[in-house]
Scaffold this motif. Structure first.
Motif, PDB file in Angstrom:
ATOM      1  N   ALA A   1       0.825  -1.206   0.000  1.00 20.09           N
ATOM      2  CA  ALA A   1       0.000   0.000   0.000  1.00 20.09           C
ATOM      3  C   ALA A   1       0.862   1.260   0.000  1.00 20.09           C
ATOM      4  O   ALA A   1       0.598   2.213  -0.742  1.00 20.09           O
ATOM      5  CB  ALA A   1      -0.934  -0.008   1.212  1.00 20.09           C
ATOM      6  N   GLY A   2       1.902   1.251   0.815  1.00 18.83           N
ATOM      7  CA  GLY A   2       2.776   2.417   0.846  1.00 18.83           C
ATOM      8  C   GLY A   2       3.587   2.590  -0.425  1.00 18.83           C
ATOM      9  O   GLY A   2       3.873   3.721  -0.841  1.00 18.83           O
ATOM     10  N   LEU A   3       3.946   1.478  -1.075  1.00 21.29           N
ATOM     11  CA  LEU A   3       4.791   1.556  -2.260  1.00 21.29           C
ATOM     12  C   LEU A   3       4.111   2.256  -3.429  1.00 21.29           C
ATOM     13  O   LEU A   3       4.790   2.789  -4.314  1.00 21.29           O
ATOM     14  CB  LEU A   3       5.231   0.141  -2.682  1.00 21.29           C
ATOM     15  N   TRP A   4       2.781   2.259  -3.469  1.00 19.09           N
ATOM     16  CA  TRP A   4       2.126   2.975  -4.565  1.00 19.09           C
ATOM     17  C   TRP A   4       1.373   4.213  -4.107  1.00 19.09           C
ATOM     18  O   TRP A   4       1.218   5.158  -4.872  1.00 19.09           O
ATOM     19  CB  TRP A   4       1.186   2.036  -5.332  1.00 19.09           C
ATOM     20  N   GLU A   5       0.930   4.257  -2.846  1.00 21.74           N
ATOM     21  CA  GLU A   5       0.187   5.429  -2.404  1.00 21.74           C
ATOM     22  C   GLU A   5       1.093   6.614  -2.091  1.00 21.74           C
ATOM     23  O   GLU A   5       0.652   7.764  -2.173  1.00 21.74           O
ATOM     24  CB  GLU A   5      -0.674   5.072  -1.191  1.00 21.74           C
ATOM     25  N   ILE A   6       2.345   6.357  -1.746  1.00 22.92           N
ATOM     26  CA  ILE A   6       3.276   7.475  -1.539  1.00 22.92           C
ATOM     27  C   ILE A   6       3.554   8.197  -2.856  1.00 22.92           C
ATOM     28  O   ILE A   6       3.401   9.430  -2.937  1.00 22.92           O
ATOM     29  CB  ILE A   6       4.573   6.983  -0.863  1.00 22.92           C
TER      30      ILE A   6
END
Length: 300
Positions: free
Chosen positions: A109-114
């Motif tokens: 989730a963090g790898l694309w939402e950041i």
């Protein structure tokens, strides 16, 4: 003149303390001035100053007891904030495959939402979308550190790049411009958060590992915040969201075939009822015919 900030944060408490100090100085000045007044006036002023002193002390106690936790200060009235500090984080307890998969999903989730949040700040022309992207990206950086620390403690291997679906969503955002970008950004992130939300609840309720439990609780708070931020944009198409699955068959109301008794099951019950009623009737008739009537026995 200083502008008093609104709300109930540390800066507001500082202003309250300054007000109390000013009140104390005014009380001291009144006391010095009252020494030269007549006795009756001095008595009246002394009572007034004692009352003001008590009020000041009460206000000081109230300020001292006010919670300084920024999270609690910004909580919606009446809605509790989960105390994460009460949960252990020692890596104790069995870890299941579902627990490992959950850690991977949090990392993904963090790898694309950041990067999606960074694009929102650069490509959107709407200040609201820019602020939402900035907040979600910054919060995912904090959540990413939590999941990396947990994975290190539990020896869970995490991915280093988004999966194929997430890369496609990022590509879609790169191609969109203006309001089209805003719609794509909000729709993709809101849908993703809607999918991970129930998965977090399942892990939080079922995991036997304390580190995974704390990670799930933290992730739950992040996801609820992000869903609220995304919905505050005013462009979420709620009618397009997937509906909840129907209740499981086990929880459904039984149909007519399920409640019908098996064939022949009602006959014995009916026969028993008839026999009981007949026995009562026979007993009543026999009692009336064969038991002596007390009125006749004593009749002369």
């Amino acid at each position: 003149m200083a502008v008093r900030p609104s709300g109930t944060g540390p800066s507001q408490i500082s202003f309250a303390l300054v007000d109390l100090m000013r009140s104390a100085l005014r009380i001291s000045a009144h006391q010095d001035q009252a020494r030269s007044w007549p006795e009756d006036d001095v008595f009246a002023v002394d009572r007034m100053l004692q009352w003001r002193r008590r009020v000041s002390v009460a206000a000081l106690v109230a300020v001292a007891l006010f919670p300084l936790d920024p999270q609690a200060a910004h909580a919606e009235p009446g809605v509790p904030v989960p105390p994460n500090g009460l949960l252990a984080d020692r890596g104790k307890g069995d870890i299941s495959e579902a627990d490992r998969d959950f850690a991977v999903k949090v990392r993904l989730a963090g790898l694309w939402e950041i990067p999606a949040g960074e694009m929102a700040q650069e490509k959107s022309e709407d200040p609201r979308i820019q602020a939402i992207g900035r907040d979600i990206a910054a919060q995912h950086e904090a959540l990413d550190k939590f999941v990396r620390d947990a994975a290190k403690k539990l020896d869970v291997t995490l991915p280093n790049k988004p999966n194929a679906d997430q890369q496609g969503w990022l590509a879609e955002m790169r191609e969109a411009e203006g309001e089209d970008f805003d719609r794509v950004y909000i729709a993709r992130l809101r849908a993703a958060h809607g999918k991970i939300f129930p998965a977090i609840a399942t892990i939080r309720a079922s995991t036997r590992n304390d580190t995974v439990r704390k990670l799930a609780q933290r992730a739950n708070q992040f996801v609820m915040t992000h869903m609220t931020l995304l919905e505050s944009s005013g462009i979420v198409d709620f009618a397009a969201l997937p509906t909840a699955p129907p209740p499981a068959a086990a929880n459904a109301a039984p149909n007519a075939a399920q409640v019908q008794p098996p064939s022949g099951a009602g006959a014995p019950v009916f026969i028993i009822v008839v026999i009981v009623l007949a026995s009562v009737a026979i007993t009543f008739v026999a009692t009336r015919h064969f038991m002596p009537n007390p009125r006749r026995r004593y009749r002369r």
